[in-house]
Enzyme design. Structure first.
Site, PDB file in Angstrom:
ATOM      1  N   CYS A 303      37.241  41.508  28.225  1.00  0.00           N
ATOM      2  CA  CYS A 303      37.172  41.757  26.785  1.00  0.00           C
ATOM      3  C   CYS A 303      35.880  42.444  26.344  1.00  0.00           C
ATOM      4  CB  CYS A 303      37.394  40.459  26.009  1.00  0.00           C
ATOM      5  SG  CYS A 303      36.684  38.996  26.750  1.00  0.00           S
ATOM      6  N   ARG A 332      35.972  34.734  39.336  1.00  0.00           N
ATOM      7  CA  ARG A 332      35.756  33.405  38.762  1.00  0.00           C
ATOM      8  C   ARG A 332      35.394  32.424  39.861  1.00  0.00           C
ATOM      9  NH1 ARG A 332      40.626  33.178  34.182  1.00  0.00           N
ATOM     10  NH2 ARG A 332      40.045  35.150  33.188  1.00  0.00           N
ATOM     11  N   GLN A 350      43.662  41.560  36.529  1.00  0.00           N
ATOM     12  CA  GLN A 350      44.490  41.284  35.357  1.00  0.00           C
ATOM     13  C   GLN A 350      45.122  42.573  34.828  1.00  0.00           C
ATOM     14  OE1 GLN A 350      41.325  39.502  32.940  1.00  0.00           O
ATOM     15  NE2 GLN A 350      42.477  37.599  32.933  1.00  0.00           N
ATOM     16  N   ASP A 352      45.318  43.619  31.879  1.00  0.00           N
ATOM     17  CA  ASP A 352      44.703  43.177  30.630  1.00  0.00           C
ATOM     18  C   ASP A 352      44.792  44.247  29.553  1.00  0.00           C
ATOM     19  OD1 ASP A 352      43.464  41.300  29.121  1.00  0.00           O
ATOM     20  OD2 ASP A 352      41.552  41.320  30.195  1.00  0.00           O
ATOM     21  N   HIS A 354      43.677  44.889  25.116  1.00  0.00           N
ATOM     22  CA  HIS A 354      43.124  44.380  23.859  1.00  0.00           C
ATOM     23  C   HIS A 354      43.538  45.320  22.734  1.00  0.00           C
ATOM     24  CE1 HIS A 354      40.583  42.373  26.865  1.00  0.00           C
ATOM     25  NE2 HIS A 354      40.593  41.389  25.990  1.00  0.00           N
ATOM     26  N   LYS A 433      46.357  30.909  21.104  1.00  0.00           N
ATOM     27  CA  LYS A 433      47.116  31.880  21.890  1.00  0.00           C
ATOM     28  C   LYS A 433      48.586  31.504  21.992  1.00  0.00           C
ATOM     29  CE  LYS A 433      45.782  29.600  26.223  1.00  0.00           C
ATOM     30  NZ  LYS A 433      45.388  29.799  27.637  1.00  0.00           N
ATOM     31  N   HIS A 479      43.906  39.641  22.417  1.00  0.00           N
ATOM     32  CA  HIS A 479      43.822  39.699  23.879  1.00  0.00           C
ATOM     33  C   HIS A 479      45.242  39.535  24.422  1.00  0.00           C
ATOM     34  CE1 HIS A 479      39.401  38.526  23.773  1.00  0.00           C
ATOM     35  NE2 HIS A 479      39.812  38.158  22.572  1.00  0.00           N
TER      36      HIS A 479
END
Length: 605
Positions: A303, A332, A350, A352, A354, A433, A479
């Site tokens: 992000c 992680r 990911q 991912d 946004h 979420k 997100h």
């Protein structure tokens, strides 16, 4: 015993019969002895204690740490001098059956923390548990001569515990800290009736056959190497082709929906993570290093990079919603004891995205995202459920932000009559979420897709756009990930399909088997034509019998097998075996190309 009251529910809290006052019963919901989620929590909590009691009778020196209920069962962590293996579980089960038949009353003893500390003064594991309990009243549950610290809830007595199974032995670091000692952990499960237990164990056996780690090795998709490090998957050619096919389709799907590809760095200064809140709220899950005297952190999420893309230009309300996406590699810090194949790794990618939008655009953006999720999940053959996850205990931002964001998600789903559940306290630290939980072929639930509404990060990074009145306004940040991570999704897909991957993403879509050496050149011609239309093939031309090579192709779980000999060369054709449709027929090369193109176009997302 079926449908007997074993506990009550007050609001969101389960309370056992040992804990509730008679005058409180009219204001509580009865929990009956059945296979409902609430009932199973009570049954399994008590079964964990029954297992611990049995272990204590067999192994006198056993000391116990914690024994919580988990999804599909329970476990207990304990210290013991002997080495216990899966072969010892039957003896423990037998002792559990003996104890359960004694119909022992399960008593609750309320005490103070100081009194309990004195009661277990010689047990360092109990002292560890007490450190994790807030000051105030502490409860102990006792059955026969066994007692343990526990908040409950528990069954009234042991006669309810008849249908249980211990599933495996594992190791677990004390308190999940890999720098502490390794305890023994035994997993088990329990149900209210024999049929449900039998069905569950049948599912477990089928799950073992579908284990993505086993199939990943057999199909040569991925591997792990101790020299490289735990939780760091290595993708082999077959697995890389599989990933690439998913990535390519997903890339195009994003582009046609108006998403712009971006890419942020994998390592950022710690100051950025302090601004975002990750440093304080997620720092224990991150990797940090020092460069030129400054602290840097490997990104656990994408992000911040996307925020910096937004900040790179002046944004107008006419630009919104602005959609960025990235196949972002993140790291992680996972404990070694929790890593599990592709499901829990230290590095993953990911899918991912946004979306930066106005508050008024939240509903439409969320619905558009859910439509995207629906297209993809249906293409892979997954059913799914939706939950809204609300403010967690560890959260940033004031209540007004959280209430507005949560209500925005509810409104979007309500206006489109989309059913959803509520996961209280399950939100991200920066916002509520929507979680999409897919159901695989064994009806197991997996959390993959997520859509998160975030008012906090735009505020922390002072993001703005110019509105119609030429004034600066704060955007909302959404997100969004659909697969979640390529690693985890592929692991789920392997188990869902038992390795029979969908044609459009299969690493090898056709195996070509030339009957003799004379037919190899023709096989290579076909392979080249297939690659031109994005069909991956493999030629099995080893000096083995035709039947053996066909059997090897079957083991590879390849959708199509093409056999070629003199007749096929003469007719410019192939003998095709479709493993999925269980059909065999001959096709000209032109017909084969047409068939393959048709199969590739069957999926749309």
């Amino acid at each position: 015993m079926q449908n007997e009251v074993i506990a009550y529910k007050k609001g969101q809290n389960l309370v056992d019969t040992q804990s509730i006052n008679p005058q409180e019963i009219p204001n509580s919901k009865e929990i009956l002895f059945d296979n409902s989620d609430d009932s199973l929590e009570v049954i399994r909590h008590s079964c964990a204690h029954l297992m611990a009691q049995a272990i204590k009778e067999i192994y006198k020196d056993a000391q116990f740490f914690v024994g919580p209920v988990i999804e599909d069962g329970f476990y207990y962590d304990f210290r013991i001098q002997e080495k216990i293996s899966d072969a010892d579980l039957k003896a423990i089960e037998k002792k559990m059956q003996e104890l359960a038949k004694k119909n022992m009353k399960i008593e609750k003893i309320n005490s103070t923390k100081a009194e309990v500390a004195a009661r277990f003064a010689d047990d360092d594991l109990k002292q560890e548990v007490l450190l994790r309990i807030p000051d105030g009243e502490v409860s102990i549950y006792k059955q026969g001569d066994f007692e343990d610290l526990c908040r409950g809830p528990h069954l009234p007595d042991t006669r309810y515990l008849r249908f249980f199974k211990l599933t495996r032995v594992a190791g677990a670091y004390l308190g999940g800290d890999e720098n502490r000692e390794m305890l023994t952990r035994i997993y088990g499960t329990a149900f209210a009736d024999k049929e449900s237990l039998k069905a569950y164990m049948t599912m477990i056996e089928e799950a073992k056959k579908r284990d993505h780690r086993k199939l990943g090795t057999e199909l040569k998709l991925f591997t792990f190497d101790e020299e490289v490090g735990a939780g760091l998957p290595i993708w082999l050619p077959n697995g890389s082709r599989l990933r690439s096919k998913i990535e390519q389709r997903l890339f195009k799907a994003h582009r046609v929906r108006g998403y712009q590809p971006v890419r942020g760095p994998e390592i950022l200064k710690a100051d950025a993570w302090k601004t975002s809140g990750h440093y304080d709220n997620y720092g224990e899950n991150m990797y940090f290093t020092e460069i030129d005297g400054s602290e840097y952190g490997l990104k656990p999420m994408n992000c911040v990079g996307h925020i910096k893309v937004f900040q790179n230009d002046v944004r107008s309300y006419r630009d919104l919603p602005l959609k960025f996406f990235e196949y972002g590699v993140v790291h992680r810090h996972e404990m070694s004891g929790v890593m599990h194949g592709l499901f829990r790794v230290r590095e993953f990618t990911q899918d991912d995205a946004h979306v930066f939008c106005t508050p008024e655009q939240i509903k439409d953006s969320v619905i558009e995202m859910l439509g995207f999720v629906d297209d993809i999940m249906k293409s892979f053959g997954f059913e799914y459920e939706i939950e809204i996850s609300t403010k967690p205990e560890k959260a940033i931002g004031d209540d007004a932000f959280w209430e507005a964001a949560t209500q925005g998600l509810k409104d979007a789903l309500d206006e489109h009559n989309i059913a959803y559940g509520i996961d209280e306290g399950g939100g991200a630290f920066y916002g509520p979420k929507i979680d999409v939980k897919i159901l695989d072929a064994l009806k197991r639930k997996w959390q993959c897709s997520t859509i998160q509404v975030d008012y906090n990060l735009p505020d922390r990074f002072d993001l703005s756009y110019i509105d119609a009145n030429n004034e600066h306004k704060r955007p909302v940040m959404l997100h969004r990930a659909i697969l979640g991570s390529f690693e985890r999704f592929i692991g789920i897909l392997i188990e869902h399909t038992a390795g029979e991957l969908p044609f459009f993403v299969a690493p090898t879509q056709a195996v070509i088997i030339p009957i003799s050496e004379n037919h190899v050149a023709y096989a290579k011609e076909i392979s080249k034509k297939m690659l031109e239309i994005d069909i991956d093939t493999e030629i099995l031309s080893k000096n083995e019998s035709l039947n053996k090579r066909i059997r090897n192709a079957e083991k590879m779980r390849v959708p199509m097998i093409l056999v070629i000999g003199d007749e096929e060369i003469a007719n410019n054709s192939v003998a095709l075996r479709d493993r999925r449709d269980r059909k065999q027929y001959n096709l000209t090369i032109e017909e084969l190309i047409s068939t393959m193109k048709e199969k590739l176009s069957e999926v749309h997302f």
